[in-house]
Design a protein around this motif. Structure first.
Motif, PDB file in Angstrom:
ATOM      1  N   ALA A  26       0.779  -1.248   0.034  1.00  0.00           N
ATOM      2  CA  ALA A  26       0.098  -0.059  -0.001  1.00  0.00           C
ATOM      3  C   ALA A  26       0.936   1.312  -0.071  1.00  0.00           C
ATOM      4  O   ALA A  26       0.390   2.503  -0.399  1.00  0.00           O
ATOM      5  N   ASP A  27       2.148   1.059   0.695  1.00  0.00           N
ATOM      6  CA  ASP A  27       2.791   2.460   0.486  1.00  0.00           C
ATOM      7  C   ASP A  27       4.174   2.167  -0.366  1.00  0.00           C
ATOM      8  O   ASP A  27       4.793   2.981   0.098  1.00  0.00           O
ATOM      9  N   THR A  28       4.116   1.564  -1.583  1.00  0.00           N
ATOM     10  CA  THR A  28       5.466   1.356  -1.959  1.00  0.00           C
ATOM     11  C   THR A  28       5.579   2.352  -3.162  1.00  0.00           C
ATOM     12  O   THR A  28       6.599   2.367  -3.777  1.00  0.00           O
ATOM     13  N   VAL A 216      -1.326  -5.725  10.562  1.00  0.00           N
ATOM     14  CA  VAL A 216      -1.259  -5.113   9.374  1.00  0.00           C
ATOM     15  C   VAL A 216       0.120  -4.411   9.149  1.00  0.00           C
ATOM     16  O   VAL A 216       0.448  -3.875   8.057  1.00  0.00           O
ATOM     17  N   PHE A 217       0.711  -3.888  10.210  1.00  0.00           N
ATOM     18  CA  PHE A 217       1.907  -3.223  10.260  1.00  0.00           C
ATOM     19  C   PHE A 217       2.935  -4.027   9.441  1.00  0.00           C
ATOM     20  O   PHE A 217       3.238  -5.121   9.501  1.00  0.00           O
ATOM     21  N   HIS A 218       3.960  -3.101   8.838  1.00  0.00           N
ATOM     22  CA  HIS A 218       4.854  -3.803   8.114  1.00  0.00           C
ATOM     23  C   HIS A 218       6.126  -2.796   7.791  1.00  0.00           C
ATOM     24  O   HIS A 218       7.020  -3.101   6.639  1.00  0.00           O
ATOM     25  N   THR A 219       6.327  -2.062   8.763  1.00  0.00           N
ATOM     26  CA  THR A 219       7.636  -1.395   8.954  1.00  0.00           C
ATOM     27  C   THR A 219       8.175  -1.579  10.187  1.00  0.00           C
ATOM     28  O   THR A 219       7.759  -1.904  11.408  1.00  0.00           O
ATOM     29  N   ARG A 220       9.762  -1.513  10.107  1.00  0.00           N
ATOM     30  CA  ARG A 220      10.497  -1.861  11.437  1.00  0.00           C
ATOM     31  C   ARG A 220      10.011  -0.514  12.439  1.00  0.00           C
ATOM     32  O   ARG A 220      10.287  -0.871  13.789  1.00  0.00           O
ATOM     33  N   TRP A 255       9.342  -9.988   4.468  1.00  0.00           N
ATOM     34  CA  TRP A 255       8.965 -10.404   3.189  1.00  0.00           C
ATOM     35  C   TRP A 255       9.245  -9.075   2.242  1.00  0.00           C
ATOM     36  O   TRP A 255       9.484  -9.179   1.150  1.00  0.00           O
ATOM     37  N   LEU A 256       8.671  -8.006   2.766  1.00  0.00           N
ATOM     38  CA  LEU A 256       8.712  -6.741   1.974  1.00  0.00           C
ATOM     39  C   LEU A 256      10.233  -6.552   1.278  1.00  0.00           C
ATOM     40  O   LEU A 256      10.763  -6.282   0.251  1.00  0.00           O
ATOM     41  N   THR A 257      11.202  -6.814   2.375  1.00  0.00           N
ATOM     42  CA  THR A 257      12.487  -6.454   1.975  1.00  0.00           C
ATOM     43  C   THR A 257      13.011  -7.476   1.035  1.00  0.00           C
ATOM     44  O   THR A 257      13.911  -7.129   0.232  1.00  0.00           O
ATOM     45  N   ARG A 258      12.747  -8.539   1.062  1.00  0.00           N
ATOM     46  CA  ARG A 258      13.107  -9.444   0.234  1.00  0.00           C
ATOM     47  C   ARG A 258      12.526  -9.598  -1.264  1.00  0.00           C
ATOM     48  O   ARG A 258      13.095  -9.866  -2.164  1.00  0.00           O
ATOM     49  N   ILE A 263       8.398  -7.988  -7.065  1.00  0.00           N
ATOM     50  CA  ILE A 263       7.082  -7.753  -7.571  1.00  0.00           C
ATOM     51  C   ILE A 263       6.913  -6.557  -8.105  1.00  0.00           C
ATOM     52  O   ILE A 263       5.934  -6.569  -9.281  1.00  0.00           O
ATOM     53  N   GLU A 264       7.691  -5.528  -8.003  1.00  0.00           N
ATOM     54  CA  GLU A 264       7.517  -4.352  -8.762  1.00  0.00           C
ATOM     55  C   GLU A 264       7.804  -4.595 -10.211  1.00  0.00           C
ATOM     56  O   GLU A 264       7.220  -4.213 -11.122  1.00  0.00           O
ATOM     57  N   LYS A 265       8.981  -5.207 -10.333  1.00  0.00           N
ATOM     58  CA  LYS A 265       9.590  -5.665 -11.571  1.00  0.00           C
ATOM     59  C   LYS A 265       8.541  -6.305 -12.268  1.00  0.00           C
ATOM     60  O   LYS A 265       8.229  -6.352 -13.626  1.00  0.00           O
ATOM     61  N   TRP A 266       7.935  -7.357 -11.750  1.00  0.00           N
ATOM     62  CA  TRP A 266       7.115  -8.294 -12.317  1.00  0.00           C
ATOM     63  C   TRP A 266       5.853  -7.634 -12.941  1.00  0.00           C
ATOM     64  O   TRP A 266       5.334  -7.663 -13.861  1.00  0.00           O
ATOM     65  N   LEU A 267       5.289  -6.464 -11.802  1.00  0.00           N
ATOM     66  CA  LEU A 267       4.248  -5.788 -12.162  1.00  0.00           C
ATOM     67  C   LEU A 267       4.217  -4.825 -13.525  1.00  0.00           C
ATOM     68  O   LEU A 267       3.589  -4.720 -14.394  1.00  0.00           O
ATOM     69  N   SER A 268       5.417  -4.485 -13.536  1.00  0.00           N
ATOM     70  CA  SER A 268       5.738  -3.495 -14.460  1.00  0.00           C
ATOM     71  C   SER A 268       5.983  -4.028 -16.041  1.00  0.00           C
ATOM     72  O   SER A 268       5.912  -3.694 -17.002  1.00  0.00           O
TER      73      SER A 268
END
Length: 269
Positions: A26-28, A216-220, A255-258, A263-268
């Motif tokens: 959501a914040d990427t 739901v949080f996903h930041t350090r 998960w996000l770091t890895r 995902i961004e590359k695949w979507l593009s």
């Protein structure tokens, strides 16, 4: 190929997992591309399920229609959004009834695209509503707005005398799971922790239910803040839930770091 799938169970599982990934991206900066991808999965099914409840159809078909339309609308399917907004407006302004099977989807889609007037009307209807099931639908709609100021009003309303104590947590968790309301809900919980403790701190699973909304949080930063808060604030009966949430947030971060670049590359592509 899920686009031709007809089983409600399969679609429900698919929708849940797509939603989990949406929460993480959501914040990427490529949330729009992800939503377009998800919409591509639901789009074909929208035409197949349609808006008209067919006579004698099985309950699973009604559930499937609501699920497909609700998700298609959330992911930005224009025709679905416009239809939901029209049904919603007719309901609020002219008391035109919406089929019970479609109400949840219509309220959920429309609430993302309407404003202060509609929020006030939903609150009014929530207060007057006697059916608990309908109150639940109205509550989920109040947690689904895209305006932070209106979500703040939903949170205040959740602790008011007009909301049953056992329903407060669902409203707060609903705002917490809305990416727009995520930080807002957490700040609200921290600020009102003494109230939540007084209400739900005498045992049972209520506090755990509230705490688990934080997964739901996903930041350090969120991980550290969550950990710090519960080091200095008592959570009777919910210490295991706190540990589980910290583990989940840590997993989300890893998960996000890895995978985020892949995902961004695949979507593009």
């Amino acid at each position: 190929e899920y686009k031709n799938e007809e089983s409600y169970t399969v679609w429900a599982e698919l929708a849940l997992n797509l939603r989990k990934v949406l929460n993480l991206v959501a914040d990427t900066g490529f949330e729009g591309e992800y939503k377009a991808f998800a919409l591509g999965i639901f789009e074909k099914a929208v035409k197949r399920v349609g808006w008209v409840v067919k006579k004698g159809e099985e309950q699973n078909q009604a559930l499937l229609r609501s699920l497909i339309l609700g998700n298609a609308g959330d992911y930005g399917h224009l025709e679905t959004v416009e239809k939901a907004k029209k049904l919603f407006t007719d309901f609020l302004e002219n008391d035109k009834p919406i089929s019970a099977d479609l109400r949840g989807a219509v309220y959920g889609i429309a609430s993302e695209h309407v404003g202060e007037k509609e929020h006030a009307e939903l609150v009014k209807r929530y207060k007057k509503e006697c059916l608990h099931e309908e109150q639940g639908r109205l509550g989920r709609a109040l947690a689904g707005f895209a305006d932070k100021n209106l979500l703040a009003k939903t949170l205040e309303f959740a602790l008011s005398k007009d909301v049953r104590s056992q329903d407060t947590l669902g409203l707060v968790a609903g705002v917490w799971s809305n990416p727009t309301g995520r930080e807002l809900a957490w700040e609200f919980v921290k600020k009102n922790w003494p109230v939540f403790l007084e209400r739900y701190g005498s045992g049972g699973y209520s506090l755990s239910r509230l705490v688990k909304a934080g997964s739901v949080f996903h930041t350090r930063e969120a991980y550290n803040d969550f950990k710090k808060f519960f080091k200095t604030h008592n959570a009777p009966g919910a210490s295991r839930a706190v540990d589980q949430v910290l583990e989940k947030i840590d997993g989300n971060v890893r998960w996000l770091t890895r995978d985020v670049k892949e995902i961004e590359k695949w979507l593009s592509n």
